[in-house]
Design an enzyme around this catalytic site. Sequence first.
Site, PDB file in Angstrom:
ATOM      1  N   LYS A   1    -165.904-104.429  50.768  1.00  0.00           N
ATOM      2  CA  LYS A   1    -166.484-105.268  49.708  1.00  0.00           C
ATOM      3  C   LYS A   1    -167.730-105.983  50.197  1.00  0.00           C
ATOM      4  O   LYS A   1    -168.640-106.247  49.413  1.00  0.00           O
ATOM      5  CB  LYS A   1    -165.451-106.251  49.165  1.00  0.00           C
ATOM      6  CG  LYS A   1    -164.388-105.549  48.329  1.00  0.00           C
ATOM      7  CD  LYS A   1    -163.845-106.415  47.219  1.00  0.00           C
ATOM      8  CE  LYS A   1    -162.887-105.637  46.347  1.00  0.00           C
ATOM      9  NZ  LYS A   1    -162.055-106.469  45.491  1.00  0.00           N
TER      10      LYS A   1
ATOM     11  N   LYS B   1    -162.033 -98.830  39.863  1.00  0.00           N
ATOM     12  CA  LYS B   1    -162.630 -99.421  38.661  1.00  0.00           C
ATOM     13  C   LYS B   1    -164.130 -99.540  38.781  1.00  0.00           C
ATOM     14  O   LYS B   1    -164.847 -99.485  37.804  1.00  0.00           O
ATOM     15  CB  LYS B   1    -162.132-100.868  38.511  1.00  0.00           C
ATOM     16  CG  LYS B   1    -160.756-101.037  38.004  1.00  0.00           C
ATOM     17  CD  LYS B   1    -160.383-102.523  38.058  1.00  0.00           C
ATOM     18  CE  LYS B   1    -158.891-102.676  37.874  1.00  0.00           C
ATOM     19  NZ  LYS B   1    -158.433-104.041  38.077  1.00  0.00           N
TER      20      LYS B   1
ATOM     21  N   LYS C   1    -161.234 -92.918  46.930  1.00  0.00           N
ATOM     22  CA  LYS C   1    -160.212 -93.497  46.047  1.00  0.00           C
ATOM     23  C   LYS C   1    -160.737 -93.673  44.614  1.00  0.00           C
ATOM     24  O   LYS C   1    -161.890 -94.047  44.428  1.00  0.00           O
ATOM     25  CB  LYS C   1    -159.827 -94.864  46.620  1.00  0.00           C
ATOM     26  CG  LYS C   1    -158.673 -95.544  45.947  1.00  0.00           C
ATOM     27  CD  LYS C   1    -158.412 -96.917  46.552  1.00  0.00           C
ATOM     28  CE  LYS C   1    -159.380 -97.950  45.999  1.00  0.00           C
ATOM     29  NZ  LYS C   1    -159.021 -99.339  46.284  1.00  0.00           N
TER      30      LYS C   1
HETATM   31  P1  TYM Z   1    -155.861-104.145  42.608  1.00  0.00           P
HETATM   32  O1  TYM Z   1    -156.029-104.974  41.376  1.00  0.00           O
HETATM   33  O2  TYM Z   1    -157.073-103.588  43.250  1.00  0.00           O
HETATM   34  O3  TYM Z   1    -154.885-102.933  42.305  1.00  0.00           O
HETATM   35  C1  TYM Z   1    -153.599-103.111  41.723  1.00  0.00           C
HETATM   36  C2  TYM Z   1    -152.626-102.118  42.309  1.00  0.00           C
HETATM   37  O4  TYM Z   1    -153.071-100.782  42.067  1.00  0.00           O
HETATM   38  C3  TYM Z   1    -153.098-100.051  43.291  1.00  0.00           C
HETATM   39  N1  TYM Z   1    -154.203 -99.079  43.258  1.00  0.00           N
HETATM   40  C4  TYM Z   1    -154.059 -97.775  43.457  1.00  0.00           C
HETATM   41  N2  TYM Z   1    -152.983 -97.021  43.732  1.00  0.00           N
HETATM   42  C5  TYM Z   1    -153.159 -95.689  43.868  1.00  0.00           C
HETATM   43  N3  TYM Z   1    -154.372 -95.074  43.754  1.00  0.00           N
HETATM   44  C6  TYM Z   1    -155.488 -95.786  43.488  1.00  0.00           C
HETATM   45  N4  TYM Z   1    -156.654 -95.158  43.355  1.00  0.00           N
HETATM   46  C7  TYM Z   1    -155.353 -97.198  43.325  1.00  0.00           C
HETATM   47  N5  TYM Z   1    -156.237 -98.200  43.049  1.00  0.00           N
HETATM   48  C8  TYM Z   1    -155.511 -99.345  43.028  1.00  0.00           C
HETATM   49  C9  TYM Z   1    -153.306-101.115  44.363  1.00  0.00           C
HETATM   50  O5  TYM Z   1    -152.860-100.675  45.629  1.00  0.00           O
HETATM   51  C10 TYM Z   1    -152.486-102.267  43.828  1.00  0.00           C
HETATM   52  O6  TYM Z   1    -151.134-102.118  44.174  1.00  0.00           O
HETATM   53  N6  TYM Z   1    -155.080-107.599  46.110  1.00  0.00           N
HETATM   54  C11 TYM Z   1    -154.449-106.837  45.056  1.00  0.00           C
HETATM   55  C12 TYM Z   1    -153.808-107.704  43.998  1.00  0.00           C
HETATM   56  C13 TYM Z   1    -152.863-108.711  44.542  1.00  0.00           C
HETATM   57  C14 TYM Z   1    -151.531-108.453  45.003  1.00  0.00           C
HETATM   58  C15 TYM Z   1    -151.033-109.735  45.407  1.00  0.00           C
HETATM   59  C16 TYM Z   1    -150.739-107.322  45.101  1.00  0.00           C
HETATM   60  C17 TYM Z   1    -153.121-110.036  44.681  1.00  0.00           C
HETATM   61  N7  TYM Z   1    -152.013-110.655  45.208  1.00  0.00           N
HETATM   62  C18 TYM Z   1    -149.730-109.873  45.915  1.00  0.00           C
HETATM   63  C19 TYM Z   1    -149.440-107.463  45.612  1.00  0.00           C
HETATM   64  C20 TYM Z   1    -148.950-108.718  46.015  1.00  0.00           C
HETATM   65  C21 TYM Z   1    -155.514-105.991  44.367  1.00  0.00           C
HETATM   66  O7  TYM Z   1    -156.681-106.324  44.364  1.00  0.00           O
HETATM   67  O8  TYM Z   1    -154.989-104.943  43.680  1.00  0.00           O
END
Ligand code: TYM
Length: 334
Positions: free
Chosen positions: A114, A199, A196
């Site tokens: 990032k 978004k 990957k």
């Molecule tokens: P975020 O919002 O980027 O993504 C949410 C969830 O989706 C999964 N993910 C994917 N899985 C498979 N293939 C992909 N291409 C893909 N893109 C995203 C992510 O692994 C995630 O599980 N930091 C976290 C949000 C968060 C969180 C937490 C998660 C904040 N606090 C506490 C668990 C526990 C995030 O930005 O996820």
Amino acid sequence: MKKRILSGIQPSGEGIFTLGNYIGAIRNWDIMQEEYECAYFIADLHSLTVRQDPATLKKQSLSAFALLLACGIDPEKSLLFIQSHVESHAELAWILNCYSQIGELSRMTQFKDKSSQHADNINAGLFTYPALMAADILLYQADLVPVGADQKQHLEFTRDVATRFNNLYGETFKIPDAYIPKAGAKVMSLQEPAKKMSKSDENKNATVLLLDDPAVIMNKFKRAVTDSEKEIVFRKGKDGINNLMTIYGVLADKTNEEIEKEFAGKGYGDFKTAVGETVADALAPVRAEYARLIADKAYLEKQILEGAQKARAISWKTLRKARKRVGLLELPRS
Ligand code: TYM
């Protein structure tokens, strides 16, 4: 006693959630509700680490909440809330910041990625993001955290900081495990399948969004980048086909062998059409339910309020314990 699950998702980004979010995380959240005590939330505080348009963020947080409901997260079974409505998250994050080392935070690959994507805004929040994520998890004494593979390092950090705190002050936090699905933990871009699905991808054809309409979904799969061979087999080096097989396998509940048999002698065109149709069919009820829910503001607001109230009560128990442990004076009772 049922095991406790916690997970979160950011509301930011075009179209809110991607097929990667769905297959890597949300789909499992839905399934896990039957067996576990689950808490899920919209991680809006995390989204502030990247510059957001305030009006858009607000709108997307509400949409994200509705979309999780539409994906099957049931407030009768699970706790569902918006992170910034529960003050304990920011407060415990501050405490954990003071137990996080610069060295370990510097090693986080998401921070490195990032920082290079947003070189003009490498803010302190982006750097200490894992401490907030640790707070999210530890407040609810979670046993398991269902996430995609990209969050594994943050989970390891959470375990480290919780263990360090417990060693200093005695048992305060449960040490959580990551729950990473065997298939679909990393759904890849449809245009650059070594990368990957995300978004923030500038190429709109790379990412399938949960609210894309069926014609758009079909188009994105038809244009998916594959290779110059003909065979539909799961093999090293066939990133594009492997990714399509993974998506199809998870949503149609088929093994790679079954898929290879089903498409033996058929071309990539047929396969892409089948994957596109399977995805469009799986997402059709989600889109319909989302359209119904987003029009019902009163219902959404009621669920948001109830979620916040429950989450505040649960998280306060852990926060209170942590505050005592580190020596913060309790507010005298009136
Ligand atoms: P975020 O919002 O980027 O993504 C949410 C969830 O989706 C999964 N993910 C994917 N899985 C498979 N293939 C992909 N291409 C893909 N893109 C995203 C992510 O692994 C995630 O599980 N930091 C976290 C949000 C968060 C969180 C937490 C998660 C904040 N606090 C506490 C668990 C526990 C995030 O930005 O996820």
